[in-house]
Design an enzyme around this catalytic site. Structure first.
Site, PDB file in Angstrom:
ATOM      1  N   ARG A  39       1.178  -1.445  -0.126  1.00  0.00           N
ATOM      2  CA  ARG A  39       0.521  -0.333   0.480  1.00  0.00           C
ATOM      3  C   ARG A  39       1.146   1.466   0.057  1.00  0.00           C
ATOM      4  NH1 ARG A  39      -5.381  -1.478   4.003  1.00  0.00           N
ATOM      5  NH2 ARG A  39      -6.631  -2.425   1.890  1.00  0.00           N
ATOM      6  N   LYS A 201     -13.022 -10.667   8.225  1.00  0.00           N
ATOM      7  CA  LYS A 201     -13.741  -9.751   8.185  1.00  0.00           C
ATOM      8  C   LYS A 201     -15.199  -9.865   8.127  1.00  0.00           C
ATOM      9  CE  LYS A 201     -10.498  -5.777   7.835  1.00  0.00           C
ATOM     10  NZ  LYS A 201     -10.374  -4.550   7.018  1.00  0.00           N
ATOM     11  N   GLY A 360      -6.259  -6.159   1.780  1.00  0.00           N
ATOM     12  CA  GLY A 360      -4.802  -6.217   2.002  1.00  0.00           C
ATOM     13  C   GLY A 360      -3.709  -7.649   2.862  1.00  0.00           C
ATOM     14  N   GLY A 385     -12.121  -4.257   1.273  1.00  0.00           N
ATOM     15  CA  GLY A 385     -14.245  -3.801   1.328  1.00  0.00           C
ATOM     16  C   GLY A 385     -14.078  -2.976  -0.174  1.00  0.00           C
TER      17      GLY A 385
HETATM   18  P1  ADP Z   1      -8.282  -9.010   3.431  1.00  0.00           P
HETATM   19  O1  ADP Z   1      -7.147  -7.955   4.589  1.00  0.00           O
HETATM   20  O2  ADP Z   1      -7.266  -9.530   2.870  1.00  0.00           O
HETATM   21  O3  ADP Z   1      -9.209  -8.105   3.168  1.00  0.00           O
HETATM   22  P2  ADP Z   1      -9.742 -10.615   5.284  1.00  0.00           P
HETATM   23  O4  ADP Z   1      -8.945  -8.990   6.737  1.00  0.00           O
HETATM   24  O5  ADP Z   1     -10.683 -10.470   5.998  1.00  0.00           O
HETATM   25  O6  ADP Z   1      -8.951  -9.892   4.136  1.00  0.00           O
HETATM   26  O7  ADP Z   1      -9.032 -11.223   6.673  1.00  0.00           O
HETATM   27  C1  ADP Z   1      -7.949 -11.495   6.700  1.00  0.00           C
HETATM   28  C2  ADP Z   1      -7.504 -12.376   7.917  1.00  0.00           C
HETATM   29  O8  ADP Z   1      -8.454 -13.753   7.863  1.00  0.00           O
HETATM   30  C3  ADP Z   1      -5.726 -12.959   8.011  1.00  0.00           C
HETATM   31  O9  ADP Z   1      -5.511 -12.581   9.030  1.00  0.00           O
HETATM   32  C4  ADP Z   1      -6.156 -14.685   8.148  1.00  0.00           C
HETATM   33  O10 ADP Z   1      -5.175 -14.826   8.600  1.00  0.00           O
HETATM   34  C5  ADP Z   1      -7.334 -14.695   8.930  1.00  0.00           C
HETATM   35  N1  ADP Z   1      -8.189 -15.498   8.236  1.00  0.00           N
HETATM   36  C6  ADP Z   1      -8.959 -16.424   7.035  1.00  0.00           C
HETATM   37  N2  ADP Z   1      -9.062 -18.108   7.641  1.00  0.00           N
HETATM   38  C7  ADP Z   1      -8.866 -17.806   9.018  1.00  0.00           C
HETATM   39  C8  ADP Z   1     -10.135 -18.544   8.969  1.00  0.00           C
HETATM   40  N3  ADP Z   1     -10.300 -19.502   8.645  1.00  0.00           N
HETATM   41  N4  ADP Z   1      -9.934 -18.536  11.028  1.00  0.00           N
HETATM   42  C9  ADP Z   1      -9.189 -17.715  11.067  1.00  0.00           C
HETATM   43  N5  ADP Z   1      -8.887 -16.405  10.618  1.00  0.00           N
HETATM   44  C10 ADP Z   1      -8.660 -17.170   9.374  1.00  0.00           C
HETATM   45  C1  3PG Z   2      -8.476  -1.912   4.805  1.00  0.00           C
HETATM   46  O1  3PG Z   2      -7.763  -2.056   4.760  1.00  0.00           O
HETATM   47  O2  3PG Z   2      -9.539  -2.784   4.486  1.00  0.00           O
HETATM   48  C2  3PG Z   2      -8.818  -0.398   5.127  1.00  0.00           C
HETATM   49  O3  3PG Z   2      -7.954  -0.073   5.489  1.00  0.00           O
HETATM   50  C3  3PG Z   2      -9.785  -0.102   5.630  1.00  0.00           C
HETATM   51  O4  3PG Z   2      -9.608  -0.260   7.513  1.00  0.00           O
HETATM   52  P1  3PG Z   2     -10.570  -0.297   8.078  1.00  0.00           P
HETATM   53  O5  3PG Z   2     -12.205  -2.415   7.392  1.00  0.00           O
HETATM   54  O6  3PG Z   2     -10.792  -0.697   9.524  1.00  0.00           O
HETATM   55  O7  3PG Z   2     -11.977   0.732   8.063  1.00  0.00           O
HETATM   56 MG    MG Z   3      -7.141  -7.364   6.250  1.00  0.00          MG
END
Ligand code: ADP
Ligand code: 3PG
Ligand code: MG
Length: 417
Positions: A39, A201, A360, A385
């Site tokens: 990023r 998330k 991310g 998101g």
């Molecule tokens: P992104 O950042 O790609 O949008 P998220 O923040 O939603 O994705 O999720 C990524 C996180 O989800 C990673 O830190 C990963 O460790 C966690 N994760 C993925 N699968 C699982 C699971 N089955 N149980 C707990 N955590 C998980």
């Molecule tokens: C992201 O990592 O998706 C953005 O930086 C937004 O973060 P947030 O989901 O904590 O608002």
């Molecule tokens: Mg994430």
């Protein structure tokens, strides 16, 4: 088609003070170091463009989701990484508003960068508080506001929305590129289009899945999100975190899917058919795959299972477009990264499939996985998101509030027809 908002190319900002909202919400390692600087690197073209024009830059960002001031989430290490990547001095001020910021920016020369502390140390940021936005504007003394944090424009926060009431606001180059690439790809995607949604998330992403029912030809669900779906279906997922308040949204997802596809939906909304489990999360964990009926009461489901991986890879063979957001398991640990790694391999070896990857943690994972610096995929987005909401056809509050580009006026002259 040109971007529908004014960008930094459209306004006379040479030698001006410019407040730039970036999304430096980078993944952090357990020791607090920066896990991945994608990023930060992605923001450099905008920063260079402005520095080349003698602008005095004031950078603002959030990092993580702190409750109040939490120095583990200070942006100071991020400022240092930026200075290193840009080979340019970055002055860090450990506040976001107030006289210290005002004085620091006032003293800074042209072509300088002053970076402020984590916006979310103030609760007013997420509350989209106008007084707080006004204080940021005042402390920065900026003539223009530039929104370049694509990853955060799905949030209506003080630094993405209220701020635009106080300073003329335009888009940065990253925002323009991400927006145009993603909307361009979604205009008439090569079909079949498969959406693969994972990650953690849960409450952010499940509502978006509802809108993909209409757009996608298949939806594959993995990661922690899959555990909530499986629990909804009555599968025991042990002590995996599930969010039961999302069940009513899942009801709506299946209702919409039934309307679109009728009957059996297991081929349309594809859930894991086996899982990788462990008793705790540890880097030394060995991979243990079990069927859905064999998850123990004290198990955590941390990755999709091997049969699920094979099924998913087979389903992808005919895909024209794949949208992937969210790792399919706890991919920071090798034993739980198999699902994500096999998906990355499938996409990297299918050049005929348009692959758009976002999130991310997902971007971090594929960039570390890819020996080709991300070029094995069609587009790796800095947005999670934000990208998903844009692909789902939503309007993004942080983009909508920027100044509109002037519509191109078409002159028609009947004599020349
Ligand atoms: P992104 O950042 O790609 O949008 P998220 O923040 O939603 O994705 O999720 C990524 C996180 O989800 C990673 O830190 C990963 O460790 C966690 N994760 C993925 N699968 C699982 C699971 N089955 N149980 C707990 N955590 C998980
Ligand atoms: C992201 O990592 O998706 C953005 O930086 C937004 O973060 P947030 O989901 O904590 O608002
Ligand atoms: Mg994430």
């Amino acid at each position: 088609m040109s971007f529908f908002k004014l960008t930094i190319r459209d306004v006379p900002l040479d030698h001006q003070t410019v407040l730039v909202r970036v999304d430096y919400n980078v993944p952090l390692m357990p020791d607090g170091s920066i896990g991945d600087d994608f990023r930060i690197r992605s923001s450099l073209p905008t920063l260079k463009y402005l520095l080349d024009r003698g602008c005095k830059l004031v950078l603002i960002s959030h990092l993580g989701r702190p409750e109040g001031k939490d120095m583990k989430l200070s942006l100071e290490p991020v400022a240092q990484r930026l200075a290193h990547l840009l080979k340019h001095d970055v002055r860090f001020v450990n506040d976001t508003i107030g006289d210290r910021v005002y004085q620091a920016v006032k003293r800074a020369p042209g072509s300088s960068i002053t970076m402020l502390e984590n916006l979310r140390f103030y609760a007013e940021e997420e509350a989209d508080d106008q007084e707080f936005a006004k204080k940021i504007a005042k402390a920065s003394g900026a003539r223009y506001f530039v929104q370049d944090g694509f990853g955060v424009v799905h949030r209506a926060h003080a630094s993405t929305h209220a701020i635009t009431f106080f300073i003329p606001s335009v888009a940065g180059l990253l925002l323009e590129r991400e927006y145009s690439t993603i909307t361009g790809a979604m205009e008439s995607p090569k079909r079949p289009m498969v959406a693969i949604i994972g990650g953690a998330k849960v409450s952010d992403k499940i509502p978006i899945i509802e809108r993909f029912v209409d757009k996608a030809d298949k939806i594959v669900i993995g990661g922690a999100i899959a555990n909530t779906f499986l629990a909804y279906k009555g599968v025991n997922v042990g002590v995996s975190g599930i969010e039961t308040d999302q069940f009513k949204v899942i009801d709506k997802i299946y209702a919409a899917a039934r309307q679109k596809k009728g009957g059996d939906l297991d081929d349309f909304i594809v859930l894991p058919i086996d899982l990788t489990v462990a008793k705790q999360v540890s880097p030394d964990d060995k991979r243990k795959v079990v069927g859905l009926d064999a998850v123990q009461a004290n198990d955590l489901a941390l990755d999709i299972g091997d049969q699920t991986i094979d099924k998913m890879v087979a389903e992808l063979k005919s895909a024209g477009t794949v949208i992937w957001n969210g790792t399919l398991g706890w991919a920071e640990i090798p034993a739980f990264a198999h699902g994500s790694a096999r998906l990355a391999l499938a996409l990297a070896t299918q050049p005929g499939t348009m692959s758009i990857i976002g999130g991310g943690d997902t971007a971090d994972f594929v960039l570390k996985w890819d020996k080709n610096d991300g070029k094995s995929f069609s587009h790796i987005s800095t947005g999670g998101g934000a990208g998903l909401e844009l692909m789902a056809g939503d309007k993004l509050p942080g983009v909508e509030c920027l100044l509109d580009a002037k519509p191109q006026i078409e002159y028609t002259n009947s004599k020349h027809k």
